[in-house]
Scaffold this motif. Structure first.
Motif, PDB file in Angstrom:
ATOM      1  N   GLY A 168      -3.290  16.217   7.537  1.00 10.07           N
ATOM      2  CA  GLY A 168      -4.596  15.760   7.080  1.00 10.07           C
ATOM      3  C   GLY A 168      -4.695  14.175   6.819  1.00 10.07           C
ATOM      4  N   SER A 169      -5.974  13.592   6.382  1.00 11.00           N
ATOM      5  CA  SER A 169      -6.305  12.126   6.148  1.00 11.00           C
ATOM      6  C   SER A 169      -5.247  11.647   4.973  1.00 11.00           C
ATOM      7  CB  SER A 169      -7.774  12.272   5.736  1.00 11.00           C
ATOM      8  OG  SER A 169      -8.472  12.615   6.713  1.00 11.00           O
ATOM      9  N   PRO A 170      -4.702  10.541   5.184  1.00  6.11           N
ATOM     10  CA  PRO A 170      -3.968   9.857   4.228  1.00  6.11           C
ATOM     11  C   PRO A 170      -4.765   9.557   2.966  1.00  6.11           C
ATOM     12  CG  PRO A 170      -4.515   8.380   6.099  1.00  6.11           C
ATOM     13  CD  PRO A 170      -5.046   9.603   6.260  1.00  6.11           C
ATOM     14  N   VAL A 171      -4.043   9.638   2.046  1.00  9.46           N
ATOM     15  CA  VAL A 171      -4.783   9.294   0.591  1.00  9.46           C
ATOM     16  C   VAL A 171      -4.018   8.170   0.036  1.00  9.46           C
ATOM     17  CG1 VAL A 171      -5.079   9.917  -1.843  1.00  9.46           C
ATOM     18  CG2 VAL A 171      -5.499  11.576   0.079  1.00  9.46           C
ATOM     19  N   THR A 172      -4.575   7.117  -0.505  1.00 11.89           N
ATOM     20  CA  THR A 172      -4.203   5.803  -0.850  1.00 11.89           C
ATOM     21  C   THR A 172      -3.715   6.229  -2.501  1.00 11.89           C
ATOM     22  OG1 THR A 172      -5.202   4.333   0.548  1.00 11.89           O
ATOM     23  CG2 THR A 172      -4.513   3.406  -1.494  1.00 11.89           C
ATOM     24  N   LEU A 173      -2.677   5.936  -2.749  1.00  9.96           N
ATOM     25  CA  LEU A 173      -2.173   6.375  -4.343  1.00  9.96           C
ATOM     26  C   LEU A 173      -2.138   5.022  -4.871  1.00  9.96           C
ATOM     27  CD1 LEU A 173       1.025   8.846  -3.428  1.00  9.96           C
ATOM     28  CD2 LEU A 173      -1.678   9.400  -4.174  1.00  9.96           C
ATOM     29  N   ASP A 174      -1.714   3.930  -4.228  1.00 12.30           N
ATOM     30  CA  ASP A 174      -1.743   2.698  -5.433  1.00 12.30           C
ATOM     31  C   ASP A 174      -1.658   1.468  -4.154  1.00 12.30           C
ATOM     32  OD1 ASP A 174      -1.521   1.099  -7.528  1.00 12.30           O
ATOM     33  OD2 ASP A 174       0.561   1.720  -7.660  1.00 12.30           O
ATOM     34  N   THR A 175      -2.233   0.273  -4.625  1.00  9.95           N
ATOM     35  CA  THR A 175      -1.878  -0.983  -4.216  1.00  9.95           C
ATOM     36  C   THR A 175      -1.431  -1.811  -5.012  1.00  9.95           C
ATOM     37  OG1 THR A 175      -4.223  -1.473  -4.560  1.00  9.95           O
ATOM     38  CG2 THR A 175      -3.620  -0.354  -2.466  1.00  9.95           C
ATOM     39  N   ASP A 176      -0.675  -3.027  -4.490  1.00 12.05           N
ATOM     40  CA  ASP A 176      -0.158  -4.129  -5.381  1.00 12.05           C
ATOM     41  C   ASP A 176      -0.162  -5.272  -4.565  1.00 12.05           C
ATOM     42  OD1 ASP A 176       0.819  -5.428  -7.682  1.00 12.05           O
ATOM     43  OD2 ASP A 176       2.798  -4.573  -7.487  1.00 12.05           O
TER      44      ASP A 176
ATOM     45  N   VAL B 268       0.855  -1.018  -0.005  1.00 10.46           N
ATOM     46  CA  VAL B 268      -0.018   0.094   0.035  1.00 10.46           C
ATOM     47  C   VAL B 268       0.689   1.096   0.093  1.00 10.46           C
ATOM     48  CG1 VAL B 268      -1.736   1.449   1.145  1.00 10.46           C
ATOM     49  CG2 VAL B 268      -1.582  -1.207   1.341  1.00 10.46           C
ATOM     50  N   LEU B 269       0.577   2.339  -1.169  1.00 10.76           N
ATOM     51  CA  LEU B 269       1.168   3.607  -1.125  1.00 10.76           C
ATOM     52  C   LEU B 269       0.573   4.529  -0.661  1.00 10.76           C
ATOM     53  CD1 LEU B 269       3.958   4.943  -2.084  1.00 10.76           C
ATOM     54  CD2 LEU B 269       3.171   5.273  -4.250  1.00 10.76           C
ATOM     55  N   GLU B 270       0.750   5.346   0.315  1.00  9.44           N
ATOM     56  CA  GLU B 270       0.148   6.496   0.675  1.00  9.44           C
ATOM     57  C   GLU B 270       0.473   7.613   0.817  1.00  9.44           C
ATOM     58  OE1 GLU B 270      -3.604   4.134   3.219  1.00  9.44           O
ATOM     59  OE2 GLU B 270      -1.868   5.163   4.244  1.00  9.44           O
ATOM     60  N   TYR B 271      -0.201   8.739   0.853  1.00 13.44           N
ATOM     61  CA  TYR B 271       0.250  10.257   0.952  1.00 13.44           C
ATOM     62  C   TYR B 271      -0.520  10.988   1.830  1.00 13.44           C
ATOM     63  CZ  TYR B 271       0.593  15.034  -0.809  1.00 13.44           C
ATOM     64  OH  TYR B 271       0.795  16.387  -0.797  1.00 13.44           O
ATOM     65  N   ALA B 272       0.075  11.851   2.525  1.00 15.14           N
ATOM     66  CA  ALA B 272      -0.370  12.891   3.630  1.00 15.14           C
ATOM     67  C   ALA B 272       0.459  14.142   3.608  1.00 15.14           C
ATOM     68  CB  ALA B 272      -0.504  12.207   4.869  1.00 15.14           C
TER      69      ALA B 272
END
Length: 203
Positions: A195-203, A183-187
Motif C-alpha cells: 500500500g501507499s506509504p504513510v509518513t509518521l514523523d519528520t525531524d 523522515v519516518l514512514e510506514y507501509a
C-alpha cells in the motif's frame, strides 16, 4: 525448554550463527557455525520460516560491489548446515549502496519476505525494495518498490519488518531527505502488494 538463535558477523571469519537453550536464569549456547566465510559481511539478521528452517540475510561488500545475500539452514531448528546463498540484490560499489536488509516469515509454507535499502549515486535516488521468497518455486518473485525518493543529499538509515497472519508484512523505515530532514514512514504489504506509504514523523 525453548531455543533461541543468534546471528552475528565476526570480522575475521564471516557470518556466524549459534543456537541457545533457555534455562531458568541463563542461556546455554551451542557451538557457532560459519554460514558464510567472507569477512566483508555486514548487517546480518535472522528469522525462522513456518517449517522451522532458519534464514539469515546480510550485506556483503567486496572490492567492486555490494550484495544482499540470504541463506537457509539445511534442516529445521539446526544451525550446523546451510544451503547455498541466494542473491537478493547486487550493485556496483561505484554506483551506490545496499543497506540494512531485513527478513520475516510468512504464513504460506516456507515463504519469507525480504526488504533492503538501495541508493543510486548518479540519480540521487533512494529506494526501499522488498521481495518475496516463494518456496514452492523455489525462488524470488521479482522485487517490489516500497519507496522511490529522488533528491540530492539523501541518506539511507534503516528498514524494519514485522509479519502478521495472512501473509501480511508491516515495514517501518527511516531516511534523510535532501533538506536534511529525518523522515519516518510506514507501509503494509497485503494481498501480494504494498500500500501507499504513510509518513509518521519528520525531524
Amino acid at each position: 525448554t525453548a531455543d533461541v538463535y543468534l546471528a552475528y558477523v565476526d570480522s575475521s571469519i564471516g557470518a556466524r550463527v549459534q543456537k541457545g537453550t533457555l534455562g531458568a536464569t541463563s542461556i546455554s549456547w551451542g557451538s557457532a557455525t560459519t554460514a558464510d566465510a567472507d569477512t566483508g559481511d555486514l548487517n546480518i539478521n535472522i528469522s525462522r520460516d513456518s517449517n522451522g528452517k532458519l534464514w539469515i540475510i546480510y550485506k556483503d561488500i567486496d572490492t567492486t560491489s555490494n550484495r544482499i545475500y540470504a541463506q537457509r539452514s539445511t534442516n529445521a531448528n539446526d544451525v550446523s548446515a546451510w544451503d547455498a546463498q541466494v542473491t537478493v540484490s547486487s550493485q556496483l560499489s561505484s554506483s551506490g549502496t545496499l543497506n540494512t536488509p531485513a527478513i520475516v516469515p510468512l504464513d504460506t509454507s516456507g515463504d519469507m519476505y525480504f526488504a533492503w535499502i538501495r541508493t543510486v549515486t548518479a540519480s540521487s535516488t533512494l529506494n526501499v525494495f522488498g521481495a518475496r521468497w516463494d518456496d514452492s518455486v523455489p525462488g524470488l518473485l521479482g522485487s517490489d518498490t516500497l519507496l522511490s525518493y529522488l533528491g540530492a543529499g539523501i541518506t539511507s538509515v534503516g528498514v524494519s519488518l514485522a509479519s502478521a497472519p495472512g501473509d501480511v508484512v508491516h515495514a517501518l523505515y527511516r531516511y534523510v531527505d535532501n533538506a536534511a530532514t529525518y523522515v519516518l514512514e510506514y507501509a503494509t504489504y497485503s494481498g501480494g502488494a504494498w500500500g501507499s506509504p504513510v509518513t509518521l514523523d519528520t525531524d
